[in-house]
Design a protein around this motif. Structure first.
Motif, PDB file in Angstrom:
ATOM      1  N   ARG A 153      -2.485  -5.500 -10.640  1.00 33.87           N
ATOM      2  CA  ARG A 153      -3.246  -6.713 -10.923  1.00 33.87           C
ATOM      3  C   ARG A 153      -3.949  -6.605 -12.267  1.00 33.87           C
ATOM      4  NH1 ARG A 153      -7.996  -7.914  -6.773  1.00 33.87           N
ATOM      5  NH2 ARG A 153      -8.810  -6.136  -7.898  1.00 33.87           N
ATOM      6  N   TYR A 203      -1.167   0.884  -0.799  1.00 34.49           N
ATOM      7  CA  TYR A 203      -0.683  -0.364  -1.379  1.00 34.49           C
ATOM      8  C   TYR A 203      -1.782  -0.994  -2.224  1.00 34.49           C
ATOM      9  CZ  TYR A 203       1.011  -5.161  -1.663  1.00 34.49           C
ATOM     10  OH  TYR A 203       1.409  -6.384  -2.120  1.00 34.49           O
ATOM     11  N   SER A 204      -2.992  -0.989  -1.672  1.00 34.38           N
ATOM     12  CA  SER A 204      -4.111  -1.589  -2.396  1.00 34.38           C
ATOM     13  C   SER A 204      -4.363  -0.880  -3.716  1.00 34.38           C
ATOM     14  CB  SER A 204      -5.374  -1.543  -1.538  1.00 34.38           C
ATOM     15  OG  SER A 204      -5.434  -2.688  -0.744  1.00 34.38           O
ATOM     16  N   TRP A 226      -0.347  -8.286   9.218  1.00 31.54           N
ATOM     17  CA  TRP A 226       0.939  -7.593   9.241  1.00 31.54           C
ATOM     18  C   TRP A 226       1.532  -7.661  10.648  1.00 31.54           C
ATOM     19  CZ3 TRP A 226      -3.782  -5.502   8.442  1.00 31.54           C
ATOM     20  CH2 TRP A 226      -4.248  -4.585   9.347  1.00 31.54           C
ATOM     21  N   PHE A 269      -1.726  -1.935  -6.024  1.00 30.73           N
ATOM     22  CA  PHE A 269      -1.876  -3.348  -6.344  1.00 30.73           C
ATOM     23  C   PHE A 269      -3.023  -3.575  -7.319  1.00 30.73           C
ATOM     24  CE2 PHE A 269      -3.804  -7.507  -5.263  1.00 30.73           C
ATOM     25  CZ  PHE A 269      -2.792  -8.293  -5.749  1.00 30.73           C
ATOM     26  N   GLN A 270      -4.089  -2.785  -7.154  1.00 28.75           N
ATOM     27  CA  GLN A 270      -5.245  -2.922  -8.039  1.00 28.75           C
ATOM     28  C   GLN A 270      -4.826  -2.678  -9.492  1.00 28.75           C
ATOM     29  OE1 GLN A 270      -8.383  -0.370  -6.801  1.00 28.75           O
ATOM     30  NE2 GLN A 270      -9.962  -1.724  -7.590  1.00 28.75           N
ATOM     31  N   PHE A 316       5.142   1.279  -0.298  1.00 27.28           N
ATOM     32  CA  PHE A 316       4.001   1.263   0.617  1.00 27.28           C
ATOM     33  C   PHE A 316       4.077   0.080   1.568  1.00 27.28           C
ATOM     34  CE2 PHE A 316       1.674   3.515  -2.967  1.00 27.28           C
ATOM     35  CZ  PHE A 316       1.897   4.751  -2.396  1.00 27.28           C
ATOM     36  N   LYS A 317       4.535  -1.050   1.047  1.00 27.81           N
ATOM     37  CA  LYS A 317       4.608  -2.249   1.883  1.00 27.81           C
ATOM     38  C   LYS A 317       5.617  -2.051   3.005  1.00 27.81           C
ATOM     39  CE  LYS A 317       4.981  -7.236   1.698  1.00 27.81           C
ATOM     40  NZ  LYS A 317       5.199  -8.424   0.888  1.00 27.81           N
ATOM     41  N   TYR A 362       5.075   2.959  12.303  1.00 26.92           N
ATOM     42  CA  TYR A 362       3.721   2.415  12.226  1.00 26.92           C
ATOM     43  C   TYR A 362       3.265   1.829  13.559  1.00 26.92           C
ATOM     44  CZ  TYR A 362      -0.107  -0.603  10.957  1.00 26.92           C
ATOM     45  OH  TYR A 362      -1.318  -1.226  10.913  1.00 26.92           O
ATOM     46  N   ILE A 387       3.830  -0.186   5.608  1.00 27.95           N
ATOM     47  CA  ILE A 387       2.503  -0.692   5.974  1.00 27.95           C
ATOM     48  C   ILE A 387       1.407   0.334   5.702  1.00 27.95           C
ATOM     49  CG2 ILE A 387       1.271  -2.090   7.677  1.00 27.95           C
ATOM     50  CD1 ILE A 387       3.794  -2.662   8.987  1.00 27.95           C
ATOM     51  N   ASP A 388       1.456   0.944   4.528  1.00 26.09           N
ATOM     52  CA  ASP A 388       0.373   1.829   4.115  1.00 26.09           C
ATOM     53  C   ASP A 388      -0.599   0.998   3.274  1.00 26.09           C
ATOM     54  OD1 ASP A 388      -1.311   3.674   3.070  1.00 26.09           O
ATOM     55  OD2 ASP A 388       0.229   5.194   2.768  1.00 26.09           O
ATOM     56  N   ILE A 389      -1.570   0.392   3.950  1.00 27.40           N
ATOM     57  CA  ILE A 389      -2.395  -0.620   3.303  1.00 27.40           C
ATOM     58  C   ILE A 389      -3.266  -0.021   2.204  1.00 27.40           C
ATOM     59  CG2 ILE A 389      -4.323  -2.183   3.736  1.00 27.40           C
ATOM     60  CD1 ILE A 389      -2.936  -2.699   6.459  1.00 27.40           C
ATOM     61  N   ASN A 390      -3.840   1.148   2.450  1.00 27.55           N
ATOM     62  CA  ASN A 390      -4.753   1.722   1.455  1.00 27.55           C
ATOM     63  C   ASN A 390      -4.029   2.078   0.173  1.00 27.55           C
ATOM     64  OD1 ASN A 390      -7.194   1.581   2.902  1.00 27.55           O
ATOM     65  ND2 ASN A 390      -6.438   3.234   4.204  1.00 27.55           N
ATOM     66  N   PHE A 402       0.205  -9.067   3.021  1.00 33.80           N
ATOM     67  CA  PHE A 402       0.353  -8.206   4.194  1.00 33.80           C
ATOM     68  C   PHE A 402      -0.841  -7.279   4.390  1.00 33.80           C
ATOM     69  CE2 PHE A 402       1.171  -4.424   1.938  1.00 33.80           C
ATOM     70  CZ  PHE A 402       1.275  -3.403   2.858  1.00 33.80           C
ATOM     71  N   ILE A 403      -1.738  -7.240   3.400  1.00 38.35           N
ATOM     72  CA  ILE A 403      -2.953  -6.449   3.574  1.00 38.35           C
ATOM     73  C   ILE A 403      -3.800  -7.023   4.705  1.00 38.35           C
ATOM     74  CG2 ILE A 403      -5.145  -5.866   2.469  1.00 38.35           C
ATOM     75  CD1 ILE A 403      -3.714  -5.600  -0.112  1.00 38.35           C
ATOM     76  N   VAL A 455      -4.519 -11.999  -4.047  1.00 41.26           N
ATOM     77  CA  VAL A 455      -5.105 -11.383  -5.238  1.00 41.26           C
ATOM     78  C   VAL A 455      -6.181 -10.367  -4.873  1.00 41.26           C
ATOM     79  CG1 VAL A 455      -4.597 -13.293  -6.782  1.00 41.26           C
ATOM     80  CG2 VAL A 455      -6.735 -13.290  -5.512  1.00 41.26           C
ATOM     81  N   LEU A 456      -6.397 -10.117  -3.602  1.00 41.97           N
ATOM     82  CA  LEU A 456      -7.445  -9.187  -3.195  1.00 41.97           C
ATOM     83  C   LEU A 456      -6.846  -7.861  -2.735  1.00 41.97           C
ATOM     84  CD1 LEU A 456      -9.934 -11.432  -1.220  1.00 41.97           C
ATOM     85  CD2 LEU A 456     -10.066 -10.664  -3.566  1.00 41.97           C
ATOM     86  N   THR A 457      -7.606  -6.779  -2.940  1.00 41.97           N
ATOM     87  CA  THR A 457      -7.205  -5.485  -2.393  1.00 41.97           C
ATOM     88  C   THR A 457      -8.049  -5.203  -1.165  1.00 41.97           C
ATOM     89  OG1 THR A 457      -8.819  -4.260  -3.664  1.00 41.97           O
ATOM     90  CG2 THR A 457      -6.687  -4.631  -4.700  1.00 41.97           C
ATOM     91  N   VAL A 458      -7.765  -4.072  -0.541  1.00 44.35           N
ATOM     92  CA  VAL A 458      -8.418  -3.773   0.727  1.00 44.35           C
ATOM     93  C   VAL A 458      -9.913  -3.514   0.534  1.00 44.35           C
ATOM     94  CG1 VAL A 458      -8.310  -1.284   1.106  1.00 44.35           C
ATOM     95  CG2 VAL A 458      -7.556  -2.837   2.889  1.00 44.35           C
ATOM     96  N   ASP A 459     -10.319  -3.116  -0.670  1.00 43.74           N
ATOM     97  CA  ASP A 459     -11.746  -2.875  -0.914  1.00 43.74           C
ATOM     98  C   ASP A 459     -12.515  -4.182  -1.040  1.00 43.74           C
ATOM     99  OD1 ASP A 459     -11.017  -0.239  -1.103  1.00 43.74           O
ATOM    100  OD2 ASP A 459     -10.633  -0.410  -3.251  1.00 43.74           O
ATOM    101  N   GLU A 460     -11.808  -5.272  -1.279  1.00 46.98           N
ATOM    102  CA  GLU A 460     -12.470  -6.547  -1.506  1.00 46.98           C
ATOM    103  C   GLU A 460     -12.373  -7.472  -0.302  1.00 46.98           C
ATOM    104  OE1 GLU A 460     -10.963  -5.792  -5.981  1.00 46.98           O
ATOM    105  OE2 GLU A 460      -9.999  -7.283  -4.729  1.00 46.98           O
TER     106      GLU A 460
END
Lengths: 220, 503
Positions: free
Chosen positions: B457, B449-450, A71, B453-454, B440-441, B39, B444-447, A67-68, A137-142
């Protein structure tokens, strides 16, 4: 048409062979697209399968990506309207290209244009489907990694389309580029005409409906 | 054959018609009193964060006071409310309980009684000094708290100010060092800044006018007459100004096109926070820019974007602006997240006819109505209080305590996005990444969430590194092994087969 003839082993083998030829095409576009039409190494069936795969890739990208990256607002999401533009654009491309190239001494028939363009789209499902897994497997920075593959698939397809035009019509490179650009203009004209036609039709329908209503109100 | 073809093509045509007929998405104009945005910008009903508790009408204080006529300004300092009753040329001071304290109609200047002429605003500094914008007398009067005259601010002599033009002070604020920021009519270079001795120093907060390439070309192609007929392209004029506890200016502007706001909310910026250099430093991290209403459905004679008439910044850095188009108060937190909006147009208590000023007294909100000549007091509800506390704790960095209050908010309003994100943040700090990702999902708070998730992971890879390396090696070796086995089983047959096929 019985089931036996539909699922004929030879036909299936031929389909598989022509489908596998698309992989040859995308890596050796000049040879590939020449053989595709002139040596009869492609088939409409394979082209259809590639097209269907492209459409399915679009659907899967929307539904299965992380969903990154995607959406959609599912309450208002209309899959049909997501798919329709690309299919319509593809068909308009074929028609516009055919109408232009017949005037410009192109050797390709409509069937060839359809087949070659579909074959040129092979990288799209080939790259975009693994990208669905990549997105998980990716984040928003990637995002940059994702965009590399995204752009790669797009540019590759565009290059292949130009090559396909060169080979099936027997054009020079410059002429192929020119016809591609002219085809885009022709597509716009076609779409404009279609939209105008339908808006006129809806308006004339509206006119007759209001006329009917007016008469109905007067009489009762 | 032909018939079938006709049938099919007609069916196709009908299908295409149904697809191509443009359908407009109707936005329901909200009918709830308090709401927040999700959102996607949908208005979601929410419990009241503020409720109208009390209302003051001039004649409630007795015959000798009488109704307010077109009151256009209000100021609150400590327990006192100063209402600028423009139409009656006076300033009415009332206390917290809406009881009359005094009426100011004139100031003794050099032994002569000088009456106001259409005063528009008043500012009271921390010592109790009054600064009164006496609009049609073209002056700002500075007095001490007992109304002893101190000084006058009049039209400055400066080459940037036309000599023949009127000096019309409309709104003013004064910072703790005694500098005055004045919003004056006919001035579009920003706010006029005066030093503490009453001398004009500089303009603050002007917009730079940047002509786009298209406009430059357009101007080149026009004749001289056409160019003169064109509306002068001038920078924004502000509609109001407020100052917060840290001497930052909050300014609102209403002179913009709806289309510009729709396409370029980041350039229009109807709400600005200016530092002493006049640079806009407002933080806009919310889902949307702080522009008020997002869907501008028209109903009755109401249409278009929100136009903020006044703004006030509370001590906890929440700022509230009042929209005169739909009579709503919009509250934003220090990050620019929209907290809630409430109010509406109407005659009932809690609704406005033409709001002209908003002020706060502690956590209470006071709104002045220009047409109705009334002051409405709003008090914080339990729900609003929880939001305030959660935000305050979050600002201090106490995320866990903040999450507790967000939980309480969620009990009252399950649609509140900020609460989910706030809880998610607390979980993220605690290290419960999978749980935080869920929160967060859902909003829809993407930042954020990332971020979660980081970490998730990283932990996952650390735990499964053995399998990953193993799988990678297997992938490398597998084709070779398969080839080897095939060779062993088929022996020479495999190579023969390849030879016979001839390819």
């Amino acid at each position: 048409m019985s089931v036996r003839t539909l699922v004929n082993k030879n036909r299936l083998l031929h389909l598989g062979k022509t489908l596998r030829f698309s992989l040859h095409c995308i890596f050796r576009p000049f040879d590939g697209f020449w053989d595709l039409t002139h040596e009869g190494r492609g088939s409409i069936g394979a082209a259809n399968i590639i097209l269907i795969l492209c459409v399915l890739t679009q659907v899967w990208t929307w539904t299965y990506s992380s969903f990154i990256f995607y959406w959609p607002q599912w309450e208002y999401f209309n899959l049909f309207m997501q798919i329709l533009p690309s299919v319509v654009l593809f068909l308009t491309w074929c028609i516009a290209n055919w109408s232009l190239t017949t005037l410009m001494d192109g050797k390709g028939k409509l069937k060839h244009i359809y087949m070659a363009t579909a074959y040129a789209l092979t990288p799209y499902p080939l790259i975009r489907i693994p990208m669905i897994f990549l997105s998980h497997v990716l984040t928003v920075d990637e995002v940059a990694f994702y965009m590399v593959f995204y752009n790669l698939s797009s540019y590759w397809c565009v290059l292949l389309v130009v090559c396909a035009m060169m080979m099936i019509h027997d054009f020079s490179f410059g002429k192929a580029i020119f016809t591609c650009l002219a085809t885009i203009v022709a597509m716009m004209i076609i779409i404009f005409l279609i939209i105008m036609f339908f808006s006129l039709i809806t308006q004339s329908f509206g006119y007759f409906i209001s006329l009917y209503k007016e008469i109905a109100f007067r009489l009762y | 054959m032909m018939k079938e073809f006709m049938k099919k093509s007609i069916a196709c045509l009908l299908l295409l018609i149904t697809v191509l007929i443009p359908s407009s998405r109707a936005f329901a104009n909200s009918t709830f009193y308090t709401y927040s945005f999700d959102y996607y910008g949908n208005e979601l009903e929410s419990p009241d964060a503020y409720t109208a508790e009390d209302m003051l009408i001039g004649s409630m204080m007795g015959e000798e006071v009488g109704d307010f006529v077109s009151p256009s300004g209000m100021f609150v300092r400590d327990e006192l409310i100063y209402i600028v009753d423009t139409g009656n040329n006076r300033i009415v001071v009332v206390n917290k309980a809406f009881k009359l304290v005094r009426i100011i109609k004139s100031i003794i200047i050099n032994g002569e009684e000088s009456f106001f002429n259409q005063p528009t605003d008043v500012f009271v500094d921390r010592n109790g000094d009054l600064y009164i914008c006496d609009k049609l007398n073209q002056r700002v009067i500075h007095t001490d708290k007992d109304l002893n005259f101190i000084k006058l601010y009049t039209k400055p002599v400066d080459e940037t100010i036309l000599e023949g033009s009127d000096f019309l002070p409309i709104k003013c604020v004064v910072d703790t060092s005694g500098r005055m920021f004045l919003m004056a009519g006919n001035v579009n270079k920003g706010f006029m800044q005066f030093d503490k001795y009453g001398n004009f120093t500089v303009y603050v907060g002007a917009n730079q006018v940047k002509a786009s390439l298209f406009e430059v070309i357009k101007k080149r192609l026009m004749t001289k007459e056409q160019r003169e007929r064109m509306i002068l392209f001038v920078p924004t004029e502000y509609s109001n100004i407020a100052i917060d506890k840290d001497n930052f200016l909050y300014a609102t502007t209403t002179t913009f096109n709806d289309g510009d706001l729709r396409n370029n909310p980041g350039k229009v910026n109807p709400i600005r926070k200016l530092n002493s250099l006049g640079t806009d430093i407002l933080i806009r991290n919310g889902y949307f820019y702080p522009v008020g209403d997002l869907s501008w459905g028209s109903g009755g004679d109401v249409s278009g974007a929100s136009r903020f008439e006044d703004i006030t910044a509370l001590d906890n850095d929440i700022y509230m602006a009042i929209d005169r188009i739909r009579g709503r108060v919009f509250a934003y937190d220090f990050q620019g997240n929209m907290l809630y909006a409430f109010g509406g147009l109407g005659n009932k208590m809690g609704y406005f006819e033409y709001p002209s000023a908003i002020e706060h007294m502690g956590s209470d909100i006071l709104v002045l109505d220009y047409k109705a000549g009334s002051v409405t007091r709003f008090t914080l509800t339990e729900y609003g209080d929880y939001i305030n506390k959660a935000l305050a704790l979050y600002k201090e960095g106490r995320y866990d305590d903040s999450a507790e209050y967000w939980e309480k908010v969620l009990h009252l309003n399950g649609n509140y996005d900020l609460a989910y994100i706030g809880i998610g943040r607390a979980l993220l700090r605690k290290g419960e990444y999978a749980e935080a990702m869920k929160y967060f999902k859902s909003k829809i708070d993407i930042n954020n969430y990332s971020k979660a998730f980081q970490q998730y992971r990283k932990i996952w890879v650390e735990e499964n590194i053995g399998y990953l390396v193993g799988g990678f090696i297997v992938l490398l070796i597998l084709p070779k092994v398969v080839r080897l086995i095939r060779k062993l089983i088929k022996g020479g047959a495999a190579s023969n087969e390849r030879k016979n096929s001839g390819q």
